[in-house]
Design an enzyme around this catalytic site. Structure first.
Site, PDB file in Angstrom:
ATOM      1  N   GLU A 363     -28.536 -61.256  -6.555  1.00 45.26           N
ATOM      2  CA  GLU A 363     -27.481 -61.392  -7.564  1.00 45.26           C
ATOM      3  C   GLU A 363     -27.622 -62.699  -8.343  1.00 45.26           C
ATOM      4  OE1 GLU A 363     -26.016 -58.843  -8.280  1.00 45.26           O
ATOM      5  OE2 GLU A 363     -26.380 -57.705  -6.451  1.00 45.26           O
ATOM      6  N   HIS A 450     -32.577 -49.303 -11.302  1.00 46.05           N
ATOM      7  CA  HIS A 450     -32.805 -49.640  -9.905  1.00 46.05           C
ATOM      8  C   HIS A 450     -34.024 -48.917  -9.348  1.00 46.05           C
ATOM      9  CE1 HIS A 450     -28.557 -50.668 -10.531  1.00 46.05           C
ATOM     10  NE2 HIS A 450     -28.775 -51.617  -9.652  1.00 46.05           N
TER      11      HIS A 450
END
Length: 672
Positions: A363, A450
């Site tokens: 992140e 993803h």
């Protein structure tokens, strides 16, 4: 499209620029020739490594660059309405400066106008990497649709993604869209609310200001002593105020860890208490997730500082902040530029916080990407954005060397989100998760980011460890290659350095897989030389995921080619060119490489198919009315494993619009 180059004076002749254009593409990697090898040693060149620049020094470099934007714009030949805005400056140890610019036209932001100028102190020609080679001309000055029409379209786009409480704050902003096709006046609308799974929504929708057509969209929320749940007992940075301890890391930019307490908005409340002990290792203790998040943030900070000399995500010495206990049973984590923060849910049953070390580093790395290359979070650039977070999170995990969470090439293995002990992603063979792609192919830009990240993750694994079976830190891997040929790794530290430097000095907002290959090869050449084992390994690792050729020009198989020209009639019937293959055993490969050389003005008129021996057609290129560039010189990859290798293969080309003509010069396929 292949990157092209030319020379031009910059900054009053003191800086000559060899302009290498990283052109937007959503189809195939370019088949451009690699730089000719030179007689250079394979040892790392320390001068090309990132310099350790303090926040104050970085600020001074930015001020100096800002004072020269006018002269640089003039020497680059930008139009009178264009202006450059300095976003970042990265310095190498030898004094080379990589200045990253945004661009405006008539005061409007240019989306796809970003560029990087790399200038050495010895006066050698600088390198300029652009997100798009389009000249900013022929742009309308007045919108033909109302901003409210763009807003309505954006809300519809959010609803199509099952957004909840979709809303927009303020009017759409007027911009120039220059990321693909010709530059046009447009509106950019940001839709808030929540995504379908409860993640905050920041959907950017770009609408043509003349036609009302949706040009593009992307999501800006990127998903993604302490007694931790996943990393054991660790030392955490904290501060004391009187008799109260706070989970604020004064040594790392005052990074804070806050408790959202099941809320989905706000900053939350700073974790504090009467002692400097945080959590007990169990999810039921609210401080445990905080300890994991704080540990992940400090490990990521330390990696970027210790290895790459970068003080914090932005390089300015400021820490981000973390929010834990987001929502209820929220199975995700995400980064937001708007708050400069990481946010973590507690997983299914609020019993599996998504705060493992690699997830935290993932992140935070989204934040790094957002202040460097700004890889747009859709298409191929979106896959590279996701892969960057996986790649550098893996580097963080190995660098931290925590006995309770040893480095591996698995993403999210500690959080067991699937409940069966499997990780979220595998880097040695991404398809093991059932959705990710092992290798590049022409349609990968339409896959969820993803999963389109797979080829870049696979590239990093191959470059680090090599192909085939091996065991690292007790985990077994067995990595295949698209062309069936072996790859020899150069080690994880070198691979991560090459990727980090390419991200911060070569990649732009529109970089695709072809551009990533170009950028990483350029960095490998700077660091180790173009005849080095490292440079060749980068070539081979990319070939191992079906992006470009092997080192030495090897194709990893036998080439079958047709060089007889075939004229393409204007707006006429499709034409074909044949290649007959004989004496090959078995079927064609799952990553069949098809290289096409076509001369044609306004190539957007063309539809191109590969037709297999049994008549099955594989679409290589669709028509596009906005693609006004000339020629098609591309290498495509298709899954032709259902075809026998022997037989007649056809390249089928049709011009679907009037006024432009051309011809097929040659084409070839490569069979193992």
């Amino acid at each position: 499209m292949r990157p092209t180059s030319h020379r031009r004076g910059v900054a009053g002749g003191a800086l000559a620029a060899a302009v290498l254009l990283a052109v937007t593409a959503t189809t195939a990697p370019a088949a451009a020739a690699d730089p000719a090898p030179a007689a250079e040693p394979a040892a790392a060149r320390t001068g090309a490594l990132p310099a350790d620049v303090s926040p104050a020094q970085r600020a001074a470099l930015i001020r100096a660059a800002e004072a020269k934007t006018g002269s640089v714009a003039a020497e680059l030949g930008l139009g009178e309405k264009e202006r450059l805005l300095v976003r970042d400056v990265v310095k190498d140890r030898d004094g080379t400066l990589h200045t990253r610019y945004e661009r405006t036209w008539a005061g409007l932001p240019v989306l796809g106008g970003d560029l990087v100028v790399a200038a050495a102190p010895d006066g050698t020609p600088a390198t300029v990497t652009k997100a798009s080679r389009n000249a900013l001309k022929g742009i309308a000055t007045e919108a033909e649709i109302a901003p409210s029409a763009a807003r309505k379209q954006a809300l519809h786009a959010a609803e199509a993604h099952d957004a909840e409480k979709a809303t927009t704050d303020g009017a759409p902003r007027q911009v120039v869209w220059n990321a693909d096709g010709k530059p046009v006046l447009a509106f950019e609308t940001v839709v808030g609310g929540l995504q379908h799974d409860g993640t905050p929504n920041e959907l950017h929708v770009v609408t043509d200001a003349a036609t009302g057509e949706k040009l593009h969209e992307w999501q800006a929320v990127e998903n993604g002593t302490g007694n931790t749940r996943y990393s054991g007992t660790v030392t955490l940075g904290s501060t004391r105020s009187g008799s109260t301890w706070n989970l604020t890391d004064a040594g790392r930019g005052n990074h804070r860890t806050n408790n959202l307490n099941r809320s989905t908005s706000g900053t939350g409340t700073l974790f504090s208490g009467p002692d400097d002990v945080w959590g007990n290792g169990r999810a039921s203790n609210t401080e445990t997730a905080a300890a994991d998040a704080a540990y992940g943030a400090q490990a990521t900070w330390d990696y970027y500082k210790d290895v790459h000399g970068r003080s914090g995500i932005r390089g300015d010495g400021a820490g981000a902040y973390s929010r834990v206990h987001y929502g209820n049973n929220y199975v995700n984590a995400f980064w937001q530029d708007s708050c400069f923060c990481m946010t973590y849910g507690d997983g299914a049953g609020n019993a599996k916080p998504l705060t493992s070390l690699d997830v935290a580093a993932h992140e935070m790395t989204h934040g790094l990407t957002s202040v460097t290359a700004r890889l747009v979070y859709s298409g191929e650039s979106g896959g590279l954005n996701e892969a960057t977070s996986d790649i550098l999170a893996t580097a963080v995990e190995f660098h931290e060397n925590n006995a309770a969470d040893k480095g591996d090439y698995l993403i999210g293995e500690k959080i067991d989100i699937n409940g069966d002990g499997t990780p979220l992603r595998y880097m040695d063979k991404p398809s093991r998760d059932g959705k990710s792609k092992d290798s590049w192919y022409s349609g990968i830009g339409s896959v969820d980011v993803h999963y389109s990240s797979g080829p870049a993750n696979h590239f990093f694994y191959l470059l680090s460890e090599g192909s085939g079976a091996r065991t690292v830190n007790g985990v077994s891997y067995d990595s295949p290659t698209a062309d069936g040929l072996p790859v020899t790794g150069i080690g994880r530290d070198k691979a991560a350095l090459i990727w980090f430097k390419a991200l911060t000095t070569k990649f732009t907002s529109t970089t695709n897989y072809a551009g990533a290959r170009t950028g990483t090869l350029a960095v490998a050449g700077e660091l180790y030389g173009t005849s080095s084992a490292e440079y060749k390994a980068v070539q081979d690792a990319w070939a191992g995921v079906a992006v470009g050729a092997r080192s030495g020009g090897g194709s990893g198989g036998t080439t079958f080619e047709n060089t007889t020209p075939v004229a393409i009639p204007d707006a006429g019937a499709a034409v074909t060119s044949d290649i007959t293959v004989a004496n090959r055993a078995g079927n064609a490969p799952a990553a069949l490489r098809v290289t096409v050389d076509i001369s044609h003005t306004w190539r957007g008129d063309l539809v191109i198919d590969l037709v297999g021996p049994d008549g099955t057609a594989y679409r290589l290129k669709n028509a596009s009315s906005s693609d006004s560039a000339d020629d098609v010189q591309e290498t495509y990859t298709v899954n032709a494993s259902a075809q026998t290798a022997n037989g007649t293969w056809k390249l089928r080309v049709q011009d679907t619009a009037r006024s432009d003509t051309g011809r097929v010069n040659s084409w070839k396929i490569v069979l193992p």
